[in-house]
Design an enzyme around this catalytic site. Structure first.
Site, mmCIF file in Angstrom:
data_model
loop_
_atom_site.group_PDB
_atom_site.id
_atom_site.type_symbol
_atom_site.label_atom_id
_atom_site.label_comp_id
_atom_site.label_asym_id
_atom_site.label_seq_id
_atom_site.Cartn_x
_atom_site.Cartn_y
_atom_site.Cartn_z
ATOM 1 N N SER A 33 0.839 -1.190 0.000
ATOM 2 C CA SER A 33 0.000 0.000 0.000
ATOM 3 C C SER A 33 0.874 1.240 0.000
ATOM 4 C CB SER A 33 -0.925 0.005 1.206
ATOM 5 O OG SER A 33 -0.246 0.539 2.300
ATOM 6 N N SER A 542 14.133 -45.685 -23.772
ATOM 7 C CA SER A 542 13.990 -44.362 -24.395
ATOM 8 C C SER A 542 15.332 -43.641 -24.538
ATOM 9 C CB SER A 542 12.980 -43.495 -23.630
ATOM 10 O OG SER A 542 13.177 -43.534 -22.234
#
Lengths: 641, 302
Positions: A33, A542
């Site tokens: 603020s 993989s």
């Protein structure tokens, strides 16, 4: 007198330049603020990192006498509160961008205002920020607006927050007060999905713990604010996502050249890649990646380039080029969070212009699902939206466009709305998911999606991808992990390389082409299992980085957890559980990974598991612990909306 | 070409190219303000990169106050010829007729008539709907709040309290008839970034940036270079020959030089690194009063 001292060549310029270039980059915003001391904090960072020049300092001293709110001192806030109106009112009313750098990083700071009516400015600052500093006054602790700021930051996809507890000097550097605020914040921020959140005490006015540790805060063992900003790992959000290329401009200098200029928004593109024009579905290959500095072989996220294609297909500004196997959504309806930024209320059904990427189309909000109270996060029904209100809406467009969910890609998942009459930017939006047009699909059907299926099982679905040499222990470890997950009440499925090759992939051999297809199929299958809400374990050699990347790209960010089961070739060969290495060495099997076919070790797996001298059980425990720690398989999303 | 593809300079370059292309794609009749200085040199270089192998699809506009350094004008013509660019030169003829000059009319009036008014005249005359400028947010406090696409009313004014929110890399280029956009592709660059980029890319710049012996007088703490015989000496002033160079270029009677021996790009960058004076202090027009850039911008100055 503008005299500059003769150049001292005490340092080597080329060394200096290269050190500058290796600097990383952080964009952050500050929110708090008016009275929390935001501008003072930024002024302090600029001042302490020597970014204030002598003449600016002289002007500052002059201004401080005129407008300053700090008796006798230089008012550092005046450095950043640029506009005259602000100086007169002593408040910040718009977003200001500031620049500073240290030995390690370059920073761009967006200074955004804290007044409720300026929520739109905070959203603006947050849209390009990696990190948000939430500033509070130690005397006030967390306020409603702190929650609001955290919420907006989270909504805009800011992944890292810092709570800066300012003005600690005003409570005599009281540790107890700080710890109370810290505890408050930690309980409240756990409701958000931030990747990091840090709580730091400081005094911007006196410089305690901003850039240097302070004796006044000797009880605080954490970093200074600047240290944290220099060290926090923000990662490159889009480097893992699929390739996206919104076409900006069709480049036709003459009849022999037809290129598409744009900026890569996610992923990587290489010469020869198969691409699809998302909207039309037409496909081609990348022929050249053209720049004034010469043609490139690849272009990465963020690079501005010009692409040429192998085929003459119809492409214009606003089209998105994407990998054939990983396309964005294409739809004329989607659901999104919308932040309203105009004084004129948004009304469902009213036509606006919508700009997403490089495409502008007509659009309207068909339904406000609910309005979100930014202070309590409560949902409310709404007929319209006013300035600074945030709502979850359905939008309909006057033609189909390509897009991604905002969570997956901040560039292809974000949009602005423009008023057709005033041309103002009236809203910012973040796409949540696409809605299909087909009239025979009821909206309820869409609610049963991956999230819903995962939620029913109390888990976040994901893929645990085990990669490593034959005989490295992938399947044994994956099996043990699955048992442990089952024990934790998780719903799982294990896709094992050998088993899949007996069924789905029995038509494939071991050539490089077949290996790629093998992985593509299992990647697609694992995607379906994830969509079904399951934690899916994939145990496949993989061997190639590109196909593991393909699998990663198919999934949403955070769903793919790669585990490199690192067992040396010697060790695998000595184990040789299936006698395959022996056969390969004799030449009885060809294209055997590690022998006569390459294994590309992952460069950056989520987990690098060194198996040497460890039991299966301890390895499986390590994986499960990491998954729990990272919240990877935690109960369903902590997203607050 | 020594720049790593992930360096902050490449990030800035990529962002600027994106902005330049967005303007070219969204506007009917854009123009690039070319002030001949180092920022313009970088902006032009980025425009050449943005559209390669095409040429930039817009002309350059130079607002000539008739008080620019001679070397600036010859450099401008050299660059235009070298890259085969379209150049529009505009001068406020009314101002020339009335002999508006920085000596008799004060820097503020002179700048308003010969720069701000001349620019507005040119934008109106050619009906440009977008104009690129080389301004950077690090230059000055009010510039820190400038948008990348900065909306201007039909009278070319800027309203700092009513700017369009600008999120992500989505720029709103929608305007009504006779309104326009100023586009600032170098918004996120700092002065040091500019010099490092010039060095890394080998970009040509006006020789005035390099130190050389030049005739100067000292006036109000600034060093002014006598570029031609229109310069009027005040009583007691004497011309000296000193080794000087410029960190910023404008109209020669209004642009302060700095004493320096930096006569290579490397030396300039080295000098930058130890400089303790911000570059706009060399521009006399900014110091009329604090907040004065903001006033000029509201009136239509870049």
């Amino acid at each position: 007198m503008n005299k500059i001292a003769p150049v001292a060549r005490a340092f080597d310029l080329s060394d200096y330049i290269s050190s500058q270039e290796s600097k990383s980059f952080l964009r952050f915003l500050t929110c708090g603020s008016v009275d929390d001391g935001k501008s003072t904090l930024i002024g302090r960072l600029l001042y302490d990192t020597k970014l204030v020049f002598e003449d600016q300092l002289a002007a500052l001293e002059n201004d401080s006498r005129k407008h300053g709110t700090v008796a006798d001192d230089i008012d550092l806030a005046l450095l950043v509160d640029g506009l005259e109106a602000e100086r007169e009112q002593g408040i910040t009313i718009d977003v200001a961008y500031r620049f500073f750098s240290t030995e390690k990083r370059k920073f761009i700071v967006a200074d955004t205002p804290g007044h409720e009516q300026y929520t739109r400015n905070m959203a603006t600052g947050a849209s390009t920020a990696d990190l948000a500093i939430l500033l509070v006054d130690v005397r006030n602790g967390l306020l409603t607006q702190t929650r609001r700021h955290a919420f907006i930051a989270s909504l805009l996809g800011v992944r890292h927050v810092v709570l800066a507890v300012n003005k600690i000097d005003l409570v005599d550097y009281d540790q107890k007060r700080f710890e109370e605020i810290k505890a408050d914040f930690e309980s409240f921020s756990s409701g958000f999905d931030f990747d990091s959140s840090e709580v730091i005490p400081l005094s911007a006015r006196f410089g305690d713990n901003v850039t240097a540790p302070s004796e006044n805060l000797s009880w605080f063992s954490g970093p200074t604010l600047l240290e944290h900003l220099e060290e926090v790992e923000v990662g490159h959000e889009h480097s893992e996502s699929a390739f996206r290329f919104p076409v900006q401009w069709v480049n036709r200098p003459n009849l022999d050249f037809r290129g598409y200029s744009g900026t890569v928004r996610g992923g990587t593109v290489k010469v020869g890649d198969e691409i699809v024009v998302a909207q039309s579905g037409k496909t081609s290959q990348i022929e050249k990646i053209v720049t004034m500095d010469g043609d490139l072989l690849r272009a990465d996220d963020g690079q501005s380039v010009t692409l040429t294609l192998a085929d003459e297909i119809d492409i214009s500004r606003g089209d998105i080029l994407a990998p054939v196997h990983s396309r964005p959504d294409v739809s004329d309806q989607f659901a999104a969070h919308v932040i309203w930024m105009s004084e004129n209320a948004m009304l469902p059904g009213r036509p606006y212009l919508l700009k997403v990427g490089t495409k502008t189309v007509g659009a309207s909000v068909t339904e406000i699902k609910h309005k979100i109270d930014v202070n309590t996060f409560d949902h409310h029904a709404a007929k319209q939206l006013s300035l600074n209100e945030i709502a979850f809406c359905n939008l309909a467009l006057n033609e189909s466009i390509a897009f991604d969910p905002y969570e997956a890609n901040r560039d292809t998942g974000s949009f602005i709305l423009i008023d057709r009459m005033t041309n103002e930017t009236v809203a910012a939006g973040m796409i949540w998911f696409g809605l299909r047009r087909a009239t025979n699909v009821h909206r309820q059907a869409l609610d049963v999606n991956k999230k819903a299926r995962g939620g029913q099982k109390g888990q976040t679905p994901a893929v645990l991808w085990f990669t490593g040499l034959s005989g490295s222990g992938k399947s044994t470890i994956a099996n043990a992990v699955e048992q442990k997950l089952l024990g934790l009440g998780r719903h799982t499925y294990l896709l094992d390389g050998d088993n899949i090759r007996h069924g789905l992939n029995k038509d494939l051999g071991f050539t490089d082409a077949d290996r790629v297809e093998n992985i593509r199929r299992v990647a697609e299958t694992s995607k379906l299992f994830v969509d079904a809400g399951l934690i899916t374990l994939v145990s496949f050699i993989s061997p190639f980085e590109a196909e593991r990347q393909l699998a990663r790209d198919l999934l949403e960010p955070g769903e793919f957890f790669e585990i490199f089961v690192d067992t040396s070739l010697e060790e695998c060969e000595s184990r040789d559980p299936k006698g395959l290495y022996a056969k390969a060495r004799k030449g009885a099997i060809s294209n055997f990974t590690g022998i006569d076919s390459a294994y590309e070790a992952p460069a950056a797996p989520e987990l690098h598991l060194k198996t040497k001298g460890r039991s299966v059980d301890s390895l499986a425990d390590e994986i499960v612990d990491r998954l729990l720690e990272d919240g990877f398989i935690g109960s369903d999303s902590t997203w607050v909306i | 070409m020594g720049i790593d593809s992930h360096s902050h300079l490449r990030r800035l370059e990529n962002e600027s190219i994106h902005i330049i292309r967005e303007v070219a794609a969204e506007f009917d009749n854009p123009v690039m303000l070319y002030s001949i200085g180092k920022d313009s040199a970088v902006m032009l270089h980025l425009a050449l990169k943005a559209f390669y192998p095409s040429r930039p699809p817009f002309p350059l506009l130079h607002v000539d106050t008739t008080w620019k350094f001679k070397e600036m004008i010859s450099f401008r013509d050299h660059m235009v010829e070298k890259h085969g660019l379209d150049l529009i030169v505009h001068t406020n003829e009314e101002g020339v007729k009335n002999d508006i000059n920085p000596f008799d009319h004060g820097s503020s009036n002179y700048t308003h008539i010969m720069k701000t008014e001349a620019l507005k005249e040119a934008l109106t005359k050619y009906k440009f709907d977008a104009a690129f400028g080389g301004a950077r947010r690090d230059e000055e406090k009010s510039r820190a709040k400038e948008r990348v696409f900065s909306f201007r009313s039909s009278s070319h004014g800027w309203d700092p309290k009513n700017q369009r929110p600008e999120l992500w890399s989505l720029y709103n280029g929608r305007i009504a008839q006779s309104e326009s956009i100023r586009a600032f592709p170098l918004s996120n660059w700092t002065e040091l970034d500019i010099w490092q980029y010039i060095l890394a890319e080998g970009i040509e710049i006006v020789p005035l940036y390099f130190a050389a012996k030049r005739p100067v007088v000292e006036r109000d703490g600034s060093l002014l270079v006598l570029d031609d015989d229109r310069f009027r000496l005040e009583p007691g002033e004497k011309v000296e020959h000193r080794n000087v160079r410029f960190r910023t270029l404008g109209c020669y009677p209004l642009t302060g030089a700095v004493e320096s021996d930096a006569d290579t790009l490397e030396d300039i960058v080295s000098e930058m690194l130890i400089a303790r004076t911000s570059e706009r202090s060399g521009r006399l027009i900014d110091h009329d009063s604090s907040g004065s850039i903001e006033k000029k911008k509201r009136e239509g100055y870049f």
